[in-house]
Scaffold this motif. Sequence first.
Motif, mmCIF file in Angstrom:
data_model
loop_
_atom_site.group_PDB
_atom_site.id
_atom_site.type_symbol
_atom_site.label_atom_id
_atom_site.label_comp_id
_atom_site.label_asym_id
_atom_site.label_seq_id
_atom_site.Cartn_x
_atom_site.Cartn_y
_atom_site.Cartn_z
ATOM 1 N N ALA A 277 31.864 52.650 52.979
ATOM 2 C CA ALA A 277 32.890 51.390 52.367
ATOM 3 C C ALA A 277 34.187 51.312 52.245
ATOM 4 N N PRO A 278 34.951 50.872 52.137
ATOM 5 C CA PRO A 278 36.268 51.021 51.278
ATOM 6 C C PRO A 278 35.955 50.457 49.792
ATOM 7 N N GLN A 279 36.019 51.517 48.893
ATOM 8 C CA GLN A 279 36.147 50.866 47.405
ATOM 9 C C GLN A 279 37.025 49.600 47.329
ATOM 10 N N GLU A 280 36.226 48.900 46.786
ATOM 11 C CA GLU A 280 37.128 47.152 46.362
ATOM 12 C C GLU A 280 37.882 47.438 45.218
ATOM 13 N N ASP A 281 39.739 46.398 45.988
ATOM 14 C CA ASP A 281 40.851 46.988 44.856
ATOM 15 C C ASP A 281 40.422 45.903 43.603
ATOM 16 N N VAL A 282 40.658 46.512 42.485
ATOM 17 C CA VAL A 282 39.958 45.325 41.467
ATOM 18 C C VAL A 282 41.570 44.845 40.763
ATOM 19 N N MET A 283 42.767 45.662 40.871
ATOM 20 C CA MET A 283 43.952 44.793 40.554
ATOM 21 C C MET A 283 44.281 44.004 41.534
ATOM 22 N N ALA A 284 43.827 43.724 42.527
ATOM 23 C CA ALA A 284 44.674 43.428 44.007
ATOM 24 C C ALA A 284 43.764 42.027 43.138
ATOM 25 N N ILE A 285 42.307 41.666 42.923
ATOM 26 C CA ILE A 285 41.690 41.154 42.461
ATOM 27 C C ILE A 285 42.014 39.577 41.272
ATOM 28 N N TRP A 286 42.565 40.615 40.435
ATOM 29 C CA TRP A 286 42.831 40.533 39.469
ATOM 30 C C TRP A 286 44.275 39.773 40.117
ATOM 31 N N GLN A 287 44.921 40.251 40.468
ATOM 32 C CA GLN A 287 46.787 39.836 40.808
ATOM 33 C C GLN A 287 46.452 38.473 41.472
ATOM 34 N N ALA A 288 45.434 38.673 42.723
ATOM 35 C CA ALA A 288 44.930 37.099 43.051
ATOM 36 C C ALA A 288 45.103 35.407 42.166
ATOM 37 N N ALA A 289 44.276 35.926 41.092
ATOM 38 C CA ALA A 289 43.845 35.120 39.770
ATOM 39 C C ALA A 289 44.735 34.947 38.989
ATOM 40 N N LYS A 290 44.953 35.773 38.646
ATOM 41 C CA LYS A 290 46.370 35.544 37.872
ATOM 42 C C LYS A 290 47.480 35.005 39.086
ATOM 43 N N GLU A 291 47.807 34.528 40.173
ATOM 44 C CA GLU A 291 48.980 34.597 41.059
ATOM 45 C C GLU A 291 48.994 32.545 40.263
ATOM 46 N N GLU A 292 47.413 33.220 41.469
ATOM 47 C CA GLU A 292 46.585 30.993 40.687
ATOM 48 C C GLU A 292 46.500 30.694 40.029
ATOM 49 N N ALA A 293 46.924 31.093 38.787
ATOM 50 C CA ALA A 293 46.719 30.606 37.678
ATOM 51 C C ALA A 293 48.808 30.158 37.494
ATOM 52 N N ARG A 295 51.010 29.586 38.953
ATOM 53 C CA ARG A 295 50.860 28.294 39.548
ATOM 54 C C ARG A 295 51.006 26.722 38.543
ATOM 55 N N GLY A 296 49.756 26.832 37.903
ATOM 56 C CA GLY A 296 49.897 25.923 36.908
ATOM 57 C C GLY A 296 50.617 25.923 36.326
ATOM 58 N N ILE A 297 50.813 27.232 35.732
ATOM 59 C CA ILE A 297 51.238 27.328 34.338
ATOM 60 C C ILE A 297 52.985 26.878 35.013
ATOM 61 N N SER A 298 53.086 27.334 36.036
ATOM 62 C CA SER A 298 54.444 27.258 36.392
ATOM 63 C C SER A 298 55.426 26.737 36.034
ATOM 64 N N GLU A 299 54.221 24.323 36.490
ATOM 65 C CA GLU A 299 55.102 23.681 36.284
ATOM 66 C C GLU A 299 54.952 22.782 35.030
ATOM 67 N N LEU A 300 53.996 23.198 33.946
ATOM 68 C CA LEU A 300 53.935 22.906 33.104
ATOM 69 C C LEU A 300 54.917 24.010 32.317
ATOM 70 N N GLN A 301 55.980 24.687 32.571
ATOM 71 C CA GLN A 301 57.197 25.345 32.092
ATOM 72 C C GLN A 301 58.501 24.870 32.508
ATOM 73 N N ALA A 302 58.344 24.012 33.521
ATOM 74 C CA ALA A 302 59.445 23.056 33.919
ATOM 75 C C ALA A 302 59.243 21.862 33.141
ATOM 76 N N ALA A 303 57.812 21.548 32.565
ATOM 77 C CA ALA A 303 57.880 19.952 32.063
ATOM 78 C C ALA A 303 58.177 20.739 30.543
ATOM 79 N N SER A 381 47.724 19.498 36.089
ATOM 80 C CA SER A 381 46.489 20.651 35.760
ATOM 81 C C SER A 381 47.173 22.436 36.004
ATOM 82 N N ALA A 382 46.902 22.782 35.124
ATOM 83 C CA ALA A 382 46.442 24.195 34.636
ATOM 84 C C ALA A 382 45.861 25.192 34.203
ATOM 85 N N PRO A 383 44.714 25.301 35.455
ATOM 86 C CA PRO A 383 43.777 25.593 34.662
ATOM 87 C C PRO A 383 43.736 27.289 34.909
ATOM 88 N N VAL A 384 43.535 27.880 33.785
ATOM 89 C CA VAL A 384 43.409 29.748 33.502
ATOM 90 C C VAL A 384 41.573 30.042 33.513
#
Length: 402
Positions: A277-293, A295-303, A381-384
Amino acid sequence: MSDQAFDTDAVLKLIKKSKASGKELPFAFGLGAKPETCGLMIDLRKPGKVLRGDLKKIPGIKKTCFGTLRVEENEVFLQPEKPLKGIVKQLKKRFMKEGMVKFKPVLLGPDGSIIDEETLPDDDAEDQEATAPAQADDGTAAALKQRIAAAAEAVKALGSPDLAGKLAPEVKASAKLLGQGDHDGCAVRLTRLEAALAKLQGQSAKPSADQQQAGRLGKLLNEQAARIKTLPSDQAAPLAAKAREIAAQLKSGALSEAAAGLKALAQALDAPADVEAPQEDVMAIWQAAKEEADRGISELQAALRSQNHPVLAQIADAGLAGATDGNQTALMKALFEMKSATGEARKTAAQALLAQVAAYGKFLKGDPVIALVEENPFGISAPVRAPLGNALRQIAGIAKAA
């Protein structure tokens, strides 16, 4: 110095005997004109009522009560049939006078719960016996006492501190009414309390949707654990670690994470044995979560920038990186090292990563800036914590299995 009302050697010997054996012993207590002259008699064979009769004959003893006592650690739990106000206060000072300062008297009510003697009426047990209307000894008091004890146990069995905090005073109030001889009032209060307990017990007997899902997931986990046990040890070890992680998630109520983990575990078990089984990519997991966070922060920055204020614009420019400060840098370094490491070096990198995951998780929970981002006044909505926290738990699971 010992006297007739308080034979220090005998009292100390029997207190120690009760502590060693855990057995209850009969006792009688006599209220003195001063705390230092109060009386305490304990005996292995004489009933407490007989001991009280002996105390009454001693000059200087004003009022008396009797019951049973037991000793746990250095606490002397006294449970008189009718509590007497002043028993704890006077015994504390008498124990001190007799060199028994390590023993602490504690007063118990009829249901076995600790009571504050200051809440007792000034009229003592003997006064009540002299003035209260005589009641037929028809077993009513004993039956009420049993109901109080059963209600107290039922309150504890609810397992909810909030509910216990609301219902425990009802138990104490019922016990107080019983002690005052108000059998009718005690029965009415107990009936109301028992109805409330029956309703709560009926509600707890019906499993909630979450409880039903947890049951299904637990059954699946047991089935997969049985399959893991049939595998060679080198294949079973990482899967067993994953199974333990899922069990912990089920216990904590993280059902969605447990369901996802069970799905991944099933896929791993169904994979061909000769395909690693391929080793899970911890970096990819973190980057995906960071991108999700982000998105909300970008809206807050614009405000923030729309307010045309230089300080708010500076905060907006900093973004999530500005809020997380050095935590992000340290975690990224550990993620890179974990991703690229192999063999024994991967285990070392995993331990370093676990330390950074713990540090970042602590930061997420307590940092006031993160709280301001999620509870911003713009209503954005800016869940972190949720996306980053979930990612941290996944990464910790991978690191532990490495």
